[in-house]
Design a protein around this motif. Structure first.
Motif, PDB file in Angstrom:
ATOM      1  N   ALA A  28     -16.079 -46.756  -1.174  1.00 49.22           N
ATOM      2  CA  ALA A  28     -15.447 -46.054  -2.292  1.00 49.22           C
ATOM      3  C   ALA A  28     -13.983 -46.455  -2.226  1.00 49.22           C
ATOM      4  O   ALA A  28     -13.373 -46.408  -1.156  1.00 49.22           O
ATOM      5  CB  ALA A  28     -15.586 -44.551  -2.123  1.00 49.22           C
ATOM      6  N   ALA A  29     -13.448 -46.918  -3.337  1.00 46.54           N
ATOM      7  CA  ALA A  29     -12.086 -47.447  -3.315  1.00 46.54           C
ATOM      8  C   ALA A  29     -11.278 -46.873  -4.468  1.00 46.54           C
ATOM      9  O   ALA A  29     -11.840 -46.360  -5.453  1.00 46.54           O
ATOM     10  CB  ALA A  29     -12.132 -48.970  -3.415  1.00 46.54           C
ATOM     11  N   GLY A  30      -9.969 -46.973  -4.317  1.00 47.11           N
ATOM     12  CA  GLY A  30      -9.092 -46.520  -5.390  1.00 47.11           C
ATOM     13  C   GLY A  30      -8.825 -47.666  -6.353  1.00 47.11           C
ATOM     14  O   GLY A  30      -8.592 -48.793  -5.920  1.00 47.11           O
ATOM     15  N   TYR A  84      -3.455 -41.211   1.651  1.00 51.43           N
ATOM     16  CA  TYR A  84      -3.607 -42.135   0.528  1.00 51.43           C
ATOM     17  C   TYR A  84      -2.296 -42.875   0.318  1.00 51.43           C
ATOM     18  O   TYR A  84      -1.246 -42.457   0.803  1.00 51.43           O
ATOM     19  CB  TYR A  84      -3.980 -41.350  -0.735  1.00 51.43           C
ATOM     20  CG  TYR A  84      -5.407 -40.866  -0.750  1.00 51.43           C
ATOM     21  CD1 TYR A  84      -5.697 -39.509  -0.843  1.00 51.43           C
ATOM     22  CD2 TYR A  84      -6.467 -41.765  -0.668  1.00 51.43           C
ATOM     23  CE1 TYR A  84      -7.010 -39.054  -0.850  1.00 51.43           C
ATOM     24  CE2 TYR A  84      -7.783 -41.318  -0.672  1.00 51.43           C
ATOM     25  CZ  TYR A  84      -8.047 -39.970  -0.766  1.00 51.43           C
ATOM     26  OH  TYR A  84      -9.344 -39.536  -0.765  1.00 51.43           O
ATOM     27  N   GLU A  85      -2.320 -43.938  -0.413  1.00 56.60           N
ATOM     28  CA  GLU A  85      -1.137 -44.750  -0.680  1.00 56.60           C
ATOM     29  C   GLU A  85      -0.169 -43.985  -1.601  1.00 56.60           C
ATOM     30  O   GLU A  85      -0.574 -43.192  -2.427  1.00 56.60           O
ATOM     31  CB  GLU A  85      -1.564 -46.064  -1.354  1.00 56.60           C
ATOM     32  CG  GLU A  85      -2.654 -46.821  -0.593  1.00 56.60           C
ATOM     33  CD  GLU A  85      -4.019 -46.147  -0.708  1.00 56.60           C
ATOM     34  OE1 GLU A  85      -4.854 -46.334   0.188  1.00 56.60           O
ATOM     35  OE2 GLU A  85      -4.270 -45.396  -1.680  1.00 56.60           O
ATOM     36  N   VAL A 125      -8.100 -50.461  -3.618  1.00 53.41           N
ATOM     37  CA  VAL A 125      -7.559 -50.190  -2.278  1.00 53.41           C
ATOM     38  C   VAL A 125      -8.469 -49.210  -1.556  1.00 53.41           C
ATOM     39  O   VAL A 125      -9.073 -48.322  -2.177  1.00 53.41           O
ATOM     40  CB  VAL A 125      -6.124 -49.628  -2.378  1.00 53.41           C
ATOM     41  CG1 VAL A 125      -6.086 -48.310  -3.139  1.00 53.41           C
ATOM     42  CG2 VAL A 125      -5.483 -49.475  -1.006  1.00 53.41           C
ATOM     43  N   GLY A 126      -8.600 -49.392  -0.252  1.00 55.11           N
ATOM     44  CA  GLY A 126      -9.438 -48.494   0.528  1.00 55.11           C
ATOM     45  C   GLY A 126      -9.043 -48.519   1.984  1.00 55.11           C
ATOM     46  O   GLY A 126      -8.080 -49.196   2.361  1.00 55.11           O
ATOM     47  N   MET A 127      -9.825 -47.769   2.794  1.00 54.59           N
ATOM     48  CA  MET A 127      -9.456 -47.610   4.204  1.00 54.59           C
ATOM     49  C   MET A 127     -10.563 -48.132   5.124  1.00 54.59           C
ATOM     50  O   MET A 127     -10.721 -47.654   6.243  1.00 54.59           O
ATOM     51  CB  MET A 127      -9.207 -46.122   4.491  1.00 54.59           C
ATOM     52  CG  MET A 127      -8.174 -45.489   3.564  1.00 54.59           C
ATOM     53  SD  MET A 127      -8.040 -43.719   3.894  1.00 54.59           S
ATOM     54  CE  MET A 127      -6.992 -43.207   2.520  1.00 54.59           C
ATOM     55  N   SER A 162     -13.680 -44.970  -6.992  1.00 57.12           N
ATOM     56  CA  SER A 162     -13.907 -43.512  -6.923  1.00 57.12           C
ATOM     57  C   SER A 162     -12.866 -42.746  -7.719  1.00 57.12           C
ATOM     58  O   SER A 162     -13.132 -41.694  -8.280  1.00 57.12           O
ATOM     59  CB  SER A 162     -13.833 -43.086  -5.460  1.00 57.12           C
ATOM     60  OG  SER A 162     -12.599 -43.534  -4.925  1.00 57.12           O
ATOM     61  N   ASN A 163     -11.662 -43.263  -7.736  1.00 60.84           N
ATOM     62  CA  ASN A 163     -10.617 -42.611  -8.540  1.00 60.84           C
ATOM     63  C   ASN A 163      -9.483 -43.604  -8.702  1.00 60.84           C
ATOM     64  O   ASN A 163      -9.487 -44.671  -8.090  1.00 60.84           O
ATOM     65  CB  ASN A 163     -10.123 -41.324  -7.873  1.00 60.84           C
ATOM     66  CG  ASN A 163      -9.877 -41.549  -6.404  1.00 60.84           C
ATOM     67  OD1 ASN A 163      -9.829 -42.668  -5.941  1.00 60.84           O
ATOM     68  ND2 ASN A 163      -9.731 -40.470  -5.645  1.00 60.84           N
ATOM     69  N   ALA A 202      -5.881 -44.994  -8.150  1.00 57.79           N
ATOM     70  CA  ALA A 202      -4.955 -44.874  -7.014  1.00 57.79           C
ATOM     71  C   ALA A 202      -3.672 -44.151  -7.446  1.00 57.79           C
ATOM     72  O   ALA A 202      -3.413 -43.968  -8.649  1.00 57.79           O
ATOM     73  CB  ALA A 202      -4.640 -46.271  -6.499  1.00 57.79           C
ATOM     74  N   LEU A 248      -4.786 -37.083  -5.318  1.00 52.06           N
ATOM     75  CA  LEU A 248      -6.072 -37.637  -4.874  1.00 52.06           C
ATOM     76  C   LEU A 248      -6.750 -36.668  -3.917  1.00 52.06           C
ATOM     77  O   LEU A 248      -6.086 -36.038  -3.087  1.00 52.06           O
ATOM     78  CB  LEU A 248      -5.817 -38.974  -4.151  1.00 52.06           C
ATOM     79  CG  LEU A 248      -5.166 -40.076  -5.008  1.00 52.06           C
ATOM     80  CD1 LEU A 248      -4.866 -41.286  -4.132  1.00 52.06           C
ATOM     81  CD2 LEU A 248      -6.071 -40.463  -6.156  1.00 52.06           C
ATOM     82  N   VAL A 302     -13.631 -38.582  -4.335  1.00 51.39           N
ATOM     83  CA  VAL A 302     -14.164 -39.893  -3.917  1.00 51.39           C
ATOM     84  C   VAL A 302     -15.684 -39.799  -3.796  1.00 51.39           C
ATOM     85  O   VAL A 302     -16.430 -40.615  -4.331  1.00 51.39           O
ATOM     86  CB  VAL A 302     -13.529 -40.303  -2.557  1.00 51.39           C
ATOM     87  CG1 VAL A 302     -14.207 -41.539  -1.984  1.00 51.39           C
ATOM     88  CG2 VAL A 302     -12.035 -40.525  -2.722  1.00 51.39           C
TER      89      VAL A 302
HETATM   90  C1  D4V Z   1     -10.349 -44.821  -0.449  1.00 51.50           C
HETATM   91  C2  D4V Z   1      -9.279 -44.601  -1.482  1.00 51.50           C
HETATM   92  C3  D4V Z   1      -9.566 -43.977  -2.676  1.00 51.50           C
HETATM   93  C4  D4V Z   1      -8.547 -43.778  -3.586  1.00 51.50           C
HETATM   94  C5  D4V Z   1      -7.262 -44.230  -3.306  1.00 51.50           C
HETATM   95  N1  D4V Z   1      -6.972 -44.845  -2.147  1.00 51.50           N
HETATM   96  C6  D4V Z   1      -7.958 -45.041  -1.225  1.00 51.50           C
HETATM   97  O1  D4V Z   1      -7.646 -45.639  -0.093  1.00 51.50           O
END
Ligand code: D4V
Length: 273
Positions: free
Chosen positions: A112-114, A191-192, A208-210, A233-234, A236, A244, A249
């Motif tokens: 799941a990423a932004g 989050y960023e 972007v993700g982790m 997922s949403n 950023a 967020l 997510v």
């Molecule tokens: C995983 C994630 C979802 C939304 C924004 N930033 C992230 O790192």
């Protein structure tokens, strides 16, 4: 990572798995539902596998699910490990080493990423064309075991052209809109900031993700072919006024799971031919 620990975990799993897996799946936040579609499933909690860490994040079940999916023998991680949980990158990527030892040739990583690309909307799917590692570290740091892979692995085609074409063709056949873009790994767990998202956009990031990047580096080191799919997922930080939340997510991933399931199953079916 020492070969003994990898073999020890692989041996425990070989005793319990129905067959050697050809395809590995790493299922991100809210995407574990795919593992419930695996037939003749054998479910092995991570704590029963020597050397596996235990997942601590909501939305990650924490077990290996082995069995058959669309005619292929698969092994799926229902719940993954994240650097931000405090695990070393060697621990985070240990399951990839074990999948390789079990015989996995293709690895499908999902997350799941932004959304950073301004064309993206929550619920969209993005196929990863390449990644940018902003973790400031690397799972291959330390002595290299040449039996596991080269000292300096090539990352020109970190995400397999062949598998990306398979996924594109499957999405077109199924009428699923599939973006393609660059995934940027942020350490997290915060989050960023909006400024970081602006930087990531300038760098060429689309999402972007982790997670994901450490597993992909190790998979490429081990010579596996990789396909990556992000569920946006949403949006950023800074792209909307809304703050967020992790539950957003998971909830978005839940909502898009139908298309996500159809796409991944279609790719697995192609690989099983
Ligand atoms: C995983 C994630 C979802 C939304 C924004 N930033 C992230 O790192």
């Amino acid at each position: 990572m020492d070969r003994q620990a990898i073999e020890k975990a692989a041996d425990v799993l070989r005793q319990r798995m129905p067959a050697p897996p050809a395809i590995g799946l790493i299922l991100g936040s809210g995407l574990g539902v795919l593992a419930d579609e695996i037939e003749e499933a054998v479910r092995i909690p991570y704590e029963e596998i020597p050397g596996f860490p235990v997942s601590t994040v909501e939305g990650h079940a924490g077990r290996l699910v082995c069995g058959r999916l669309e005619g292929a023998s698969v092994v799926a991680m229902q719940g993954r490990f994240h650097y931000y949980e405090g695990y070393s990158l060697r621990e985070v990527t240990f399951p990839v080493r074990v999948m390789k030892a079990l015989g996995v040739r293709e690895l499908i990583v999902t997350n799941a990423a932004g959304g950073v690309n301004e064309q993206f909307r929550p619920g969209d799917l993005m196929m990863i064309s390449d990644h940018i590692n902003l973790l400031g570290t690397n799972p291959l740091i330390g002595p290299n075991d040449p039996e596991l892979g080269p000292r300096f692995p090539d990352m020109t085609e970190a995400y397999s052209r062949r598998l990306r074409q398979l996924a594109k063709d499957a999405a077109a056949r199924l009428g699923i809109r599939l973006h393609e873009g660059v995934y940027v790994a942020n350490i997290g767990p915060s989050y960023e900031t909006p400024a970081e998202i602006r930087m990531i956009r300038v760098l060429g990031g689309d999402a972007v993700g982790m997670s994901t990047v450490p597993e992909v580096i190790v998979a490429r080191h081990a010579g596996m072919e990789v396909l990556g799919i992000s569920c946006i997922s949403n949006l950023a930080a800074g792209m909307t006024d809304a703050p967020l939340h992790h539950d957003e997510v998971v909830e978005t991933a839940e909502r898009v799971k139908a298309d996500f399931l159809r796409l991944i199953k279609a790719v697995v079916a192609e690989l099983a031919k």
